[in-house]
Design an enzyme around this catalytic site. Structure first.
Site, PDB file in Angstrom:
ATOM      1  N   CYS A  95       0.746  -4.710  -3.940  1.00 63.12           N
ATOM      2  CA  CYS A  95       0.367  -4.098  -2.668  1.00 63.12           C
ATOM      3  C   CYS A  95       1.656  -3.725  -1.957  1.00 63.12           C
ATOM      4  O   CYS A  95       2.446  -4.610  -1.598  1.00 63.12           O
ATOM      5  CB  CYS A  95      -0.463  -5.075  -1.841  1.00 63.12           C
ATOM      6  SG  CYS A  95      -0.984  -4.339  -0.290  1.00 63.12           S
ATOM      7  N   CYS A 245      -0.170   3.619   2.235  1.00 63.24           N
ATOM      8  CA  CYS A 245      -0.467   2.927   0.974  1.00 63.24           C
ATOM      9  C   CYS A 245       0.723   3.016   0.005  1.00 63.24           C
ATOM     10  O   CYS A 245       0.975   4.081  -0.587  1.00 63.24           O
ATOM     11  CB  CYS A 245      -1.739   3.485   0.320  1.00 63.24           C
ATOM     12  SG  CYS A 245      -2.309   2.424  -1.029  1.00 63.24           S
TER      13      CYS A 245
HETATM   14  O1  PYC Z   1       0.113  -0.486   0.310  1.00 67.08           O
HETATM   15  O2  PYC Z   1      -0.236  -0.642  -1.848  1.00 67.08           O
HETATM   16  C1  PYC Z   1      -0.629  -0.699  -0.685  1.00 67.08           C
HETATM   17  C2  PYC Z   1      -2.042  -1.060  -0.419  1.00 67.08           C
HETATM   18  C3  PYC Z   1      -3.038  -1.249  -1.327  1.00 67.08           C
HETATM   19  C4  PYC Z   1      -4.192  -1.567  -0.609  1.00 67.08           C
HETATM   20  C5  PYC Z   1      -3.877  -1.571   0.726  1.00 67.08           C
HETATM   21  N1  PYC Z   1      -2.546  -1.258   0.822  1.00 67.08           N
END
Ligand code: PYC
Length: 320
Positions: A95, A245
């Site tokens: 993550c 993300c």
């Molecule tokens: O930042 O990789 C990320 C992530 C995955 C799910 C929520 N954030």
């Protein structure tokens, strides 16, 4: 319920957000899962401690957008610590936003200062660099495009074309030009991305080795002058990522690289649905794509979660 679970009375947490997306790091009180690898520890958590996952991140103590991070001792000699990420429905391999939150949390605890640190995750060991101003750069696990130009007819949405790529988690990446990536459209964005995920599952479209594609990532034109693209990311449950993300941006850069649209070292500025930003770039190593993600996290609280044996909801609400 195991004795270890029954005996839990208090769990220490530190909350932060990374570019808007919350991370809840468990720093004490949770019995350590056995296992010589982080993947084995994640399986032990899934098997024996899943009630704690729900108790820590879900209602009534949390909500469905929180990503939890259990700190463990490291499994590799290079690492300072290990971490298993989890959310309202299960466990994550890696993550990106969460790792940035973990690094700032370790700094808050006085365990690290500016400089480099390695952390073991179920997806592999990742290196992070904490800058004196608090910015964190994550050198992520290898990213790659797995399938290109996949076409699916999605009920209630229409024909959708996109790529399947890995960036520490599995993503389907696409564009839907008629649906603006605005917070005002979150309900519709969630409906559409959930329908895409359900259709991929029903059609048997997976990542490598049958891995479930559990993140759906939509891209559109940026609003910020300093961004290259804006995204909306559906996480494995029903929540969306408030940050751009980290693993999704890694997957995106791998698809751009595969298409010849991103060169090693070139900066990619990914804006989120909330307007926050990650700066990313890739390196080529032995023919593989190594993604880098840079962003900021802020510690927002430090707390103790209590587990009163008389509380009917001490492990969260019953699963439906
Ligand atoms: O930042 O990789 C990320 C992530 C995955 C799910 C929520 N954030």
């Amino acid at each position: 319920m195991t004795t270890a679970l029954r005996d839990v009375r208090a769990i220490e947490i530190i909350d932060s957000h990374t570019e808007g997306e919350p991370t809840r790091v468990v720093v004490g009180g949770w019995p350590q899962p056995p296992g010589a690898t982080m993947a084995a520890r994640r399986e032990a958590l899934r098997r024996d401690f899943d009630m704690l996952r729900r108790a820590v991140v879900c209602e009534p103590r949390g909500h469905d957008a929180i990503v939890g991070a259990l700190l463990t001792p490291p499994v590799s000699s290079a690492a300072l610590a290990g971490v298993v990420f989890f959310n309202d429905v299960g466990y994550l391999g890696m993550c990106g936003h969460g790792l940035i939150g973990v690094v700032r949390t370790l700094e808050h605890l006085g365990r690290i200062g500016p400089g480099s640190v390695c952390i073991d995750t179920p997806a592999g060991t990742v290196r992070a660099e904490l800058a004196p101003d608090g910015a964190v750069t994550v050198e992520n696990v290898i990213a790659f495009r797995h399938l290109s130009d996949v076409k699916v007819e999605v009920p209630g949405v229409g024909l959708v074309r996109g790529d399947v790529a890995y960036g520490g988690n599995w993503f389907f990446l696409t564009e839907l030009p008629d649906l603006p990536l605005e917070l005002a459209n979150v309900r519709e964005l969630l409906r559409v991305t959930t329908a895409i995920r359900d259709t991929l599952r029903a059609r048997g479209i997976t990542g490598a080795d049958g891995a479930m594609v559990d993140h759906i990532e939509l891209f559109g034109a940026p609003r910020r002058a300093d961004a290259d693209s804006r995204n909306f990311v559906l996480c494995p449950g029903a929540a969306f990522d408030r940050s751009p993300c980290g693993t999704g941006t890694s997957a995106k850069m791998a698809t751009l690289y595969a298409r010849g649209a991103l060169a090693p070292g070139e900066r990619w500025h990914q804006e989120s649905i909330t307007g926050s930003l990650f700066t990313g770039w890739i390196e080529e190593r032995n023919g593989a794509v190594v993604p880098y993600i840079q962003g900021r996290a802020f510690v927002t609280s430090r707390a103790t979660l209590f587990f009163d044996p008389h509380d009917p909801f001490r492990f969260g609400f019953p699963e439906s």
